[in-house]
Design an enzyme around this catalytic site. Sequence first.
Site, mmCIF file in Angstrom:
data_model
loop_
_atom_site.group_PDB
_atom_site.id
_atom_site.type_symbol
_atom_site.label_atom_id
_atom_site.label_comp_id
_atom_site.label_asym_id
_atom_site.label_seq_id
_atom_site.Cartn_x
_atom_site.Cartn_y
_atom_site.Cartn_z
ATOM 1 N N ARG A 178 0.819 -1.232 0.000
ATOM 2 C CA ARG A 178 0.000 0.000 0.000
ATOM 3 C C ARG A 178 0.844 1.269 0.000
ATOM 4 N NH1 ARG A 178 -2.371 -3.478 -1.263
ATOM 5 N NH2 ARG A 178 -4.218 -4.455 -0.370
ATOM 6 N N SER A 229 -10.662 -0.239 3.587
ATOM 7 C CA SER A 229 -10.012 -0.579 4.859
ATOM 8 C C SER A 229 -9.424 0.685 5.461
ATOM 9 C CB SER A 229 -8.878 -1.575 4.636
ATOM 10 O OG SER A 229 -9.422 -2.787 4.167
ATOM 11 N N GLU A 304 -4.522 3.547 6.583
ATOM 12 C CA GLU A 304 -4.402 3.406 5.126
ATOM 13 C C GLU A 304 -5.115 4.595 4.468
ATOM 14 O OE1 GLU A 304 -5.139 -0.549 3.564
ATOM 15 O OE2 GLU A 304 -5.934 0.315 1.714
HETATM 16 C C1 LIG Z 1 -15.609 0.078 -0.807
HETATM 17 C C2 LIG Z 1 -14.127 0.274 -0.992
HETATM 18 C C3 LIG Z 1 -13.316 -0.837 -1.160
HETATM 19 C C4 LIG Z 1 -11.922 -0.692 -1.321
HETATM 20 N N1 LIG Z 1 -11.146 -1.800 -1.498
HETATM 21 C C5 LIG Z 1 -9.814 -1.669 -1.654
HETATM 22 C C6 LIG Z 1 -8.989 -2.820 -1.865
HETATM 23 O O1 LIG Z 1 -9.444 -3.950 -1.903
HETATM 24 N N2 LIG Z 1 -7.643 -2.624 -2.014
HETATM 25 C C7 LIG Z 1 -7.081 -1.374 -1.992
HETATM 26 O O2 LIG Z 1 -5.847 -1.260 -2.138
HETATM 27 N N3 LIG Z 1 -7.846 -0.262 -1.796
HETATM 28 C C8 LIG Z 1 -9.192 -0.382 -1.633
HETATM 29 N N4 LIG Z 1 -9.971 0.745 -1.441
HETATM 30 C C9 LIG Z 1 -9.339 2.073 -1.374
HETATM 31 C C10 LIG Z 1 -9.312 2.834 -2.733
HETATM 32 O O3 LIG Z 1 -10.226 2.295 -3.628
HETATM 33 C C11 LIG Z 1 -7.921 2.780 -3.338
HETATM 34 O O4 LIG Z 1 -6.982 3.343 -2.444
HETATM 35 C C12 LIG Z 1 -7.854 3.537 -4.670
HETATM 36 O O5 LIG Z 1 -6.621 3.248 -5.276
HETATM 37 C C13 LIG Z 1 -8.025 5.036 -4.500
HETATM 38 O O6 LIG Z 1 -8.010 5.641 -5.788
HETATM 39 P P1 LIG Z 1 -8.574 7.120 -5.984
HETATM 40 O O7 LIG Z 1 -8.428 7.491 -7.398
HETATM 41 O O8 LIG Z 1 -9.941 7.221 -5.407
HETATM 42 O O9 LIG Z 1 -7.522 7.961 -5.106
HETATM 43 P P2 LIG Z 1 -7.829 9.213 -4.166
HETATM 44 O O10 LIG Z 1 -8.539 8.720 -2.942
HETATM 45 O O11 LIG Z 1 -8.463 10.306 -4.916
HETATM 46 O O12 LIG Z 1 -6.344 9.629 -3.774
HETATM 47 C C14 LIG Z 1 -5.531 8.783 -3.003
HETATM 48 C C15 LIG Z 1 -4.098 9.316 -3.043
HETATM 49 O O13 LIG Z 1 -3.589 9.182 -4.372
HETATM 50 C C16 LIG Z 1 -3.036 10.418 -4.807
HETATM 51 N N5 LIG Z 1 -3.224 10.508 -6.264
HETATM 52 C C17 LIG Z 1 -4.365 10.290 -6.968
HETATM 53 N N6 LIG Z 1 -4.139 10.473 -8.279
HETATM 54 C C18 LIG Z 1 -2.838 10.827 -8.409
HETATM 55 C C19 LIG Z 1 -1.998 11.164 -9.518
HETATM 56 N N7 LIG Z 1 -2.461 11.179 -10.770
HETATM 57 N N8 LIG Z 1 -0.705 11.465 -9.274
HETATM 58 C C20 LIG Z 1 -0.220 11.473 -8.020
HETATM 59 N N9 LIG Z 1 -0.961 11.173 -6.926
HETATM 60 C C21 LIG Z 1 -2.255 10.850 -7.122
HETATM 61 C C22 LIG Z 1 -3.817 11.481 -4.043
HETATM 62 O O14 LIG Z 1 -3.073 12.696 -3.945
HETATM 63 C C23 LIG Z 1 -4.005 10.807 -2.696
HETATM 64 O O15 LIG Z 1 -2.867 11.032 -1.901
HETATM 65 C C24 LIG Z 1 -11.359 0.616 -1.294
HETATM 66 C C25 LIG Z 1 -12.188 1.735 -1.137
HETATM 67 C C26 LIG Z 1 -13.562 1.572 -0.990
HETATM 68 C C27 LIG Z 1 -14.425 2.786 -0.845
#
Ligand SMILES: Cc1cc2nc3c(=O)[nH]c(=O)nc-3n(C[C@H](O)[C@H](O)[C@H](O)COP(=O)(O)OP(=O)(O)OC[C@H]3O[C@@H](n4cnc5c(N)ncnc54)[C@H](O)[C@@H]3O)c2cc1C
Length: 315
Positions: A178, A229, A304
Amino acid sequence: MGQKKADFPAHFFANIGKPLQKFIPLRDYSNFKIGGKADYFFNASSIMELVVSVSLAREHSFPYYIIGGGYNLLFDDDGFRGIIIKNSVKGVRRKEKKTEIQTFAGTSLSHLIQFTIKEELSGLEFLAGIPGTIGGAIFGNAGAFEQSTGDYLKEAELLDRKGEQITVNRDYFKFSYRQSILNKKHDVLLSATFKLINGEKERIKARIEENLEKRKKKHPPQDIACAGSYFKNPVLPDGKRTPAATFLEKVGAKHLTKGGASVYPGHSNFIITQEGASARDVIDLAQELKKRVKERFNIELEEEVIFLPADSSLL
Ligand SMILES: Cc1cc2nc3c(=O)[nH]c(=O)nc-3n(C[C@H](O)[C@H](O)[C@H](O)COP(=O)(O)OP(=O)(O)OC[C@H]3O[C@@H](n4cnc5c(N)ncnc54)[C@H](O)[C@@H]3O)c2cc1C
């Protein structure tokens, strides 16, 4: 360099040709449905808009933060004193005659998965059901079922701290559980190339269905506000990574609530929120959970989910 902070909005309009949005409620951009107003907000829909908006913010020392889908973020009740730049640059293509696909960082994981089915390319099935964009998934090395995004990354294009667009290979990211180097370097991920293998459509689909079924059993339904999580799975002294939920369960997590935040009854490592919940509620509940696990097991849980304080910045 050395541009005045106050000139940022005017220079932004002059360079991008679109006005900045003001006082935008961040609750609309986080799956927790929590967050006060950001002073400024911009939805970047091309690489030019993304690169120029970040570069201008840096030149003007104007606090900024990049978001993807907002599925791993907790915004502050006080919002954000600067500009939130949402990366909405989407698109995915197969590289000629190769088992490689290149995708812009704002593409959703679900779109990417659908593309791999269509192209009969196998490898990323484990990502099915994880919400968010490629940018977020590479930033946090998102994963499930013992596999992580970084395992399949070949190379990526970044906007680095010097303002240059560079191509880097997988090693650059120093992926671990992660985590990636992006957390420290604050580069902006523009696009990513994944190396996959040829597969059969029906088999790929079946693996995806299987993964989605497994997730359905323990994860809250999609309309429940949460960020996945809440804590990382800790490593025990014997070196084994163990689900945080194992410990949370034993300290009575499932019965705990703080204001509008509570622990999901189906999974002790999910904090869920109700309409009207505040970031404070979530943080207080998380603190209580950490305290209990520390007292009972001497284990320090690490978040996380990323909390973005109103006065923070990637500058
Ligand atoms: C129901 C549910 C289930 C989930 N299950 C999992 C799972 O099984 N495994 C898992 O790992 N995660 C899980 N997650 C967490 C989430 O889906 C992941 O962390 C996902 O990768 C977040 O992506 P996002 O685009 O929404 O990032 P955001 O939440 O928008 O951003 C997260 C971070 O990434 C950075 N970021 C985003 N885009 C860029 C970019 N282009 N360049 C640089 N930095 C950037 C942001 O600045 C921030 O620090 C879950 C979430 C939910 C709600």
